[in-house]
Enzyme design. Structure first.
Site, PDB file in Angstrom:
ATOM      1  N   HIS A   1       0.849  -1.226  -0.063  1.00 46.98           N
ATOM      2  CA  HIS A   1       0.001  -0.149  -0.074  1.00 46.98           C
ATOM      3  C   HIS A   1       0.927   1.397  -0.077  1.00 46.98           C
ATOM      4  O   HIS A   1       0.505   2.012   0.700  1.00 46.98           O
ATOM      5  CB  HIS A   1      -1.050  -0.007   0.944  1.00 46.98           C
TER       6      HIS A   1
ATOM      7  N   TYR B   1      10.143  -0.051   8.159  1.00 48.39           N
ATOM      8  CA  TYR B   1       8.657  -0.585   8.473  1.00 48.39           C
ATOM      9  C   TYR B   1       8.180   0.550   9.586  1.00 48.39           C
ATOM     10  O   TYR B   1       7.061   0.683   9.100  1.00 48.39           O
ATOM     11  CB  TYR B   1       8.829  -2.066   9.097  1.00 48.39           C
TER      12      TYR B   1
ATOM     13  N   HIS C   1      -5.128  -8.997  14.203  1.00 50.29           N
ATOM     14  CA  HIS C   1      -5.363  -8.026  13.210  1.00 50.29           C
ATOM     15  C   HIS C   1      -5.936  -8.287  12.213  1.00 50.29           C
ATOM     16  O   HIS C   1      -5.825  -9.424  11.390  1.00 50.29           O
ATOM     17  CB  HIS C   1      -3.874  -7.172  12.856  1.00 50.29           C
TER      18      HIS C   1
ATOM     19  N   HIS D   1      -1.769  -1.670  13.963  1.00 44.93           N
ATOM     20  CA  HIS D   1      -1.599  -0.613  13.021  1.00 44.93           C
ATOM     21  C   HIS D   1      -3.280  -0.001  12.625  1.00 44.93           C
ATOM     22  O   HIS D   1      -3.322   0.914  11.893  1.00 44.93           O
ATOM     23  CB  HIS D   1      -0.992  -0.898  11.847  1.00 44.93           C
TER      24      HIS D   1
ATOM     25  N   ASP E   1      -3.448  -8.645   4.880  1.00 42.64           N
ATOM     26  CA  ASP E   1      -2.247  -9.497   4.959  1.00 42.64           C
ATOM     27  C   ASP E   1      -2.281 -10.373   6.149  1.00 42.64           C
ATOM     28  O   ASP E   1      -1.298 -11.506   5.923  1.00 42.64           O
ATOM     29  CB  ASP E   1      -0.619  -8.691   4.980  1.00 42.64           C
TER      30      ASP E   1
ATOM     31  N   GLU F   1      -6.278  -6.642   8.778  1.00 36.02           N
ATOM     32  CA  GLU F   1      -5.877  -6.137   7.669  1.00 36.02           C
ATOM     33  C   GLU F   1      -5.486  -7.446   6.980  1.00 36.02           C
ATOM     34  O   GLU F   1      -5.360  -8.372   7.321  1.00 36.02           O
ATOM     35  CB  GLU F   1      -4.567  -5.253   7.880  1.00 36.02           C
TER      36      GLU F   1
ATOM     37  N   ASP G   1       1.898  -6.582  13.655  1.00 30.52           N
ATOM     38  CA  ASP G   1       2.516  -5.624  12.882  1.00 30.52           C
ATOM     39  C   ASP G   1       3.810  -5.180  13.660  1.00 30.52           C
ATOM     40  O   ASP G   1       4.617  -4.622  13.323  1.00 30.52           O
ATOM     41  CB  ASP G   1       1.694  -4.565  12.456  1.00 30.52           C
TER      42      ASP G   1
ATOM     43  N   HIS H   1       5.438 -10.271  10.603  1.00 31.66           N
ATOM     44  CA  HIS H   1       6.304 -10.072   9.147  1.00 31.66           C
ATOM     45  C   HIS H   1       7.685  -9.859   9.801  1.00 31.66           C
ATOM     46  O   HIS H   1       8.214  -9.443  10.963  1.00 31.66           O
ATOM     47  CB  HIS H   1       5.994  -8.472   8.930  1.00 31.66           C
TER      48      HIS H   1
HETATM   49 FE1  FEO Z   1      -1.498  -3.864   9.249  1.00 33.27          FE
HETATM   50 FE2  FEO Z   1       0.613  -6.203   8.368  1.00 33.27          FE
HETATM   51  O1  FEO Z   1      -1.093  -5.397   8.575  1.00 33.27           O
END
Ligand code: FEO
Length: 392
Positions: free
Chosen positions: A24, A192, A78, A145, A82, A80, A164, A225
């Site tokens: 994004h 990041y 989370h 996030h 991903d 989101e 995240d 991540h």
């Molecule tokens: Fe806010 Fe890794 O997604």
């Protein structure tokens, strides 16, 4: 596609997205990973999903250690995409699994998916759930996030599943920080933070304080991540870095960001940079025709002085500068001093668009500087005098 044990009976079942180049708007030249984990206990618990297009790989890793019919809990830290993109697939394979999330997480799941038949156990900061030999404790971390974000602490393993937080968009041949070049991992963690979490320093500080208040002893941080932080040295290094970045403290450096059309703004940028160099202030210069906005933002974490220059194109900011300023504004760096400069042919005033962003961010500023066509030596001296006001 096997699971990898990262602690006794704790398995990594994530995926590596080697080909990811953009997340994004954030440039990710080293790809990314979407880390999921399985806790093998009396109540087998899966923590987080992965992007939808990598679901098969994750499913295969889970199947290498257990059957989906045996999974009791799915922790959703989370929503989101991903981390939740393949949750509908998981819930089809494990319809008996109860979802552990917080109230915002449940709402976000319902806003994204057909959640008919899904069962939940809702948690908030300080709540805990026993899964057998292990106790899961939860810390909600809103805006780290998204509003639904939270972290899961496995008490007996002193393991923080941080989603995240403390992550890196970094695909590598190892799962652990210790097996990767440490400075590269830290650079990716910094990138990041700068490109994902920069706007949420206050929330990051609050989360760190909450972890301290709850007395969480942390031996391992396993983000969703990048690589896993293991042992006191690595854990303290990343916690310390987050403490610094979240506080807004900087190292007093200067960043000059610009683009150029026929070389005039480049000449001004060079003059601006030379003032910092002569004053002994560390300075970096980024031309947006060669640098990605994500790379530039990393330096903002260390900077006190931000100087942004633009040519005038059709009475507007040069497009790459306009794009950068928009991206930067969204990341909302704080405690900076800003200087807008630029060049024009027949109509001046374009620097006011940069200046207004500085002001909206609450930065100190000095008067912008614009020059018509090619800056001669007297103009170069004038802009240098202007920059000296900034560091006086
Ligand atoms: Fe806010 Fe890794 O997604």
């Amino acid at each position: 596609m096997n699971a990898v044990e990262v602690k006794k009976d704790v398995y990594w079942v994530g995926v590596k997205d080697w080909n990811l180049v953009e997340f994004h708007g954030y440039s990710t030249p080293h790809g990314s990973t979407y880390n999921s984990y399985v806790l093998m206990d009396e109540k087998i618990t899966l923590v987080d999903g992965v992007k939808h297009y990598m679901s098969d790989e994750m499913i295969a890793r889970v199947k290498s250690i257990t059957d989906f019919s045996k999974i009791s809990y799915l922790v959703v830290n989370h929503v989101e995409m991903d981390h939740s993109g393949n949750i509908p697939v998981i819930m089809k394979l494990a319809p008996q699994a109860k979802i552990i999330t917080n109230a915002a997480g449940k709402k976000a799941l319902e806003d994204h998916f057909d959640t008919t038949g899904w069962e939940y156990e809702l948690v908030k900061t300080g709540d805990s759930i026993s899964i057998g030999k292990r106790t899961l404790e939860f810390v909600t971390t809103p805006m780290l996030h998204w509003p639904d974000s939270m972290m899961t602490y496995v008490k007996e393993d002193k393991l923080l599943l941080s989603n995240d937080g403390f992550g890196q968009h970094f695909a590598t041949d190892t799962i652990f920080v210790k097996d990767a070049p440490f400075d590269v991992v830290m650079r990716e963690a910094k990138s990041y933070y700068a490109n994902i979490l920069f706007p949420y320093g206050a929330q990051a500080e609050k989360a760190l304080n909450t972890a301290g208040d709850l007395g969480l002893e942390i031996e391992m941080i396993a983000p969703s991540h990048g690589c896993i932080w293991q042992g006191a040295d690595e854990v303290n290094a990343i916690l310390g870095a987050y403490g610094k970045w979240a506080s807004g403290r900087n190292e007093g450096k200067a960043v000059v960001v610009y683009d150029t059309m026929w070389g005039a703004t480049a000449t001004l940028a060079e003059a601006v940079m030379s003032v910092f160099q002569d004053a002994g202030i560390p300075v970096v210069k980024h031309c947006l025709s060669t640098k990605n906005v994500s790379e530039v933002m990393v330096d903002f974490l260390d900077a006190k002085y931000i100087c942004i220059g633009s040519p005038t194109l059709n009475n507007e900011l040069f497009p790459r500068v306009a794009g950068f300023v928009t991206y930067m504004k969204g990341l909302a760096p704080k405690n900076k001093k800003g200087f807008a400069f630029g060049s024009y042919g027949w109509k001046q005033g374009v620097t006011k668009n940069i200046q207004s962003v500085f002001e909206s961010l609450g930065w100190e500023t000095i008067e912008p500087f614009e020059e018509k066509y090619t800056p001669k030596s007297d103009v170069v001296e004038k802009i240098k005098e202007r920059v000296k006001e900034m560091i006086a």
